[in-house]
Design an enzyme around this catalytic site. Structure first.
Site, PDB file in Angstrom:
ATOM      1  N   ASP A  92       0.805  -1.222   0.000  1.00 38.31           N
ATOM      2  CA  ASP A  92       0.000   0.000   0.000  1.00 38.31           C
ATOM      3  C   ASP A  92       0.838   1.272   0.000  1.00 38.31           C
ATOM      4  O   ASP A  92       0.284   2.365  -0.146  1.00 38.31           O
ATOM      5  CB  ASP A  92      -0.931   0.027   1.222  1.00 38.31           C
ATOM      6  CG  ASP A  92      -2.020  -1.020   1.131  1.00 38.31           C
ATOM      7  OD1 ASP A  92      -2.361  -1.417  -0.004  1.00 38.31           O
ATOM      8  OD2 ASP A  92      -2.511  -1.455   2.185  1.00 38.31           O
ATOM      9  N   GLU A  93       2.151   1.139   0.178  1.00 37.64           N
ATOM     10  CA  GLU A  93       3.000   2.341   0.198  1.00 37.64           C
ATOM     11  C   GLU A  93       3.609   2.566  -1.189  1.00 37.64           C
ATOM     12  O   GLU A  93       2.976   3.163  -2.053  1.00 37.64           O
ATOM     13  CB  GLU A  93       4.049   2.227   1.307  1.00 37.64           C
ATOM     14  CG  GLU A  93       3.382   2.228   2.695  1.00 37.64           C
ATOM     15  CD  GLU A  93       4.363   2.422   3.832  1.00 37.64           C
ATOM     16  OE1 GLU A  93       5.368   3.144   3.643  1.00 37.64           O
ATOM     17  OE2 GLU A  93       4.130   1.861   4.918  1.00 37.64           O
ATOM     18  N   MET A  94       4.810   2.068  -1.453  1.00 35.77           N
ATOM     19  CA  MET A  94       5.361   2.197  -2.802  1.00 35.77           C
ATOM     20  C   MET A  94       5.104   0.951  -3.639  1.00 35.77           C
ATOM     21  O   MET A  94       5.240   0.987  -4.866  1.00 35.77           O
ATOM     22  CB  MET A  94       6.857   2.511  -2.718  1.00 35.77           C
ATOM     23  CG  MET A  94       7.133   3.840  -2.017  1.00 35.77           C
ATOM     24  SD  MET A  94       8.886   4.254  -1.877  1.00 35.77           S
ATOM     25  CE  MET A  94       9.235   4.768  -3.563  1.00 35.77           C
TER      26      MET A  94
END
Length: 222
Positions: free
Chosen positions: A155-157
């Site tokens: 969900d981040e990078m």
């Protein structure tokens, strides 16, 4: 009754005169001098730190890791602002750690790849080179150890396929040349080297030379 009132009035007058004399003496009496401070044994409230009469004048502590060669720092700077490290090439480290927002993002919670709202806000990276516990819960002990989580978190990078990220970087001639210059060897593009370059760049983000810091250190014209 009149006699009693007369004596009460005299008593009150005496009390008033005594108070006036006491206030006059207090007003003209010299202030007691503060005891002399041995600056060699004084740490602005703590004797365990560098002597100073203001906490603002102490030197910064040692950095929490290697500073890195200039080639590594510059490579880390480029990667920090480049979305090439994300799965969809749509988000960079600087997306959540923007220089104009104190190397944070000014949001209650950060936004990850493809617009996904995350669970926490992005901490500022100012002076992160002096931190010994990274993330809000302190679970990472170094900047290098911290890099992999936002890079690979879906969900981040979102770069869950690490090999694909490394291959994409290797296919960019400028990055291939810069990794070779920074690290040498047959295969310089590795996740460890990516973490090392980003950490080296982040250790340069210090606030110790701001106008306020220079003023606190004695430069009244800062």
């Amino acid at each position: 009754m009149r006699k009693a009132l007369k004596w009460i009035g005299i008593l009150l007058l005496v009390i008033l005169i005594v108070l006036l004399v006491a206030l006059t003496v207090a007003a003209v009496a010299p202030e007691p001098a503060d005891p002399a401070i041995d600056m060699q044994a004084h740490g602005a409230g703590s004797s365990s730190v560098q002597p100073s009469y203001s906490g603002l004048q102490r030197q910064f502590p040692p950095l929490n890791g290697p500073t890195g060669a200039p080639e590594q720092i510059e490579l880390g700077r480029l990667l920090f602002f480049d979305p090439v490290l994300s799965q969809n090439n749509d988000i960079a480290c600087a997306s959540c750690h923007h220089p104009d927002l104190g190397f944070s993002d000014g949001r209650p919670v950060s936004i990850g790849t493809s617009g996904v709202a995350l669970e926490r806000s992005a901490p500022s990276l100012w002076n992160a080179g002096y931190a010994t516990n990274l993330f809000w819960d302190g679970r990472a002990a170094s900047l290098e150890a911290q890099v992999e989580t936002p890079l690979t978190h879906p969900d981040e990078m979102g770069a869950t396929d690490k090999a694909a990220v490394l291959a994409e970087l290797a296919a960019i001639p400028e990055y291939a040349q810069r990794f070779q210059a920074a690290f040498g060897g047959d295969q310089p593009i590795t996740l460890a080297n990516i973490a090392g370059t980003l950490a080296a760049f982040e250790r340069t983000l210090t606030s110790q030379n701001s106008p306020f810091d220079r003023y606190a250190a004695g430069d009244v014209d800062a």
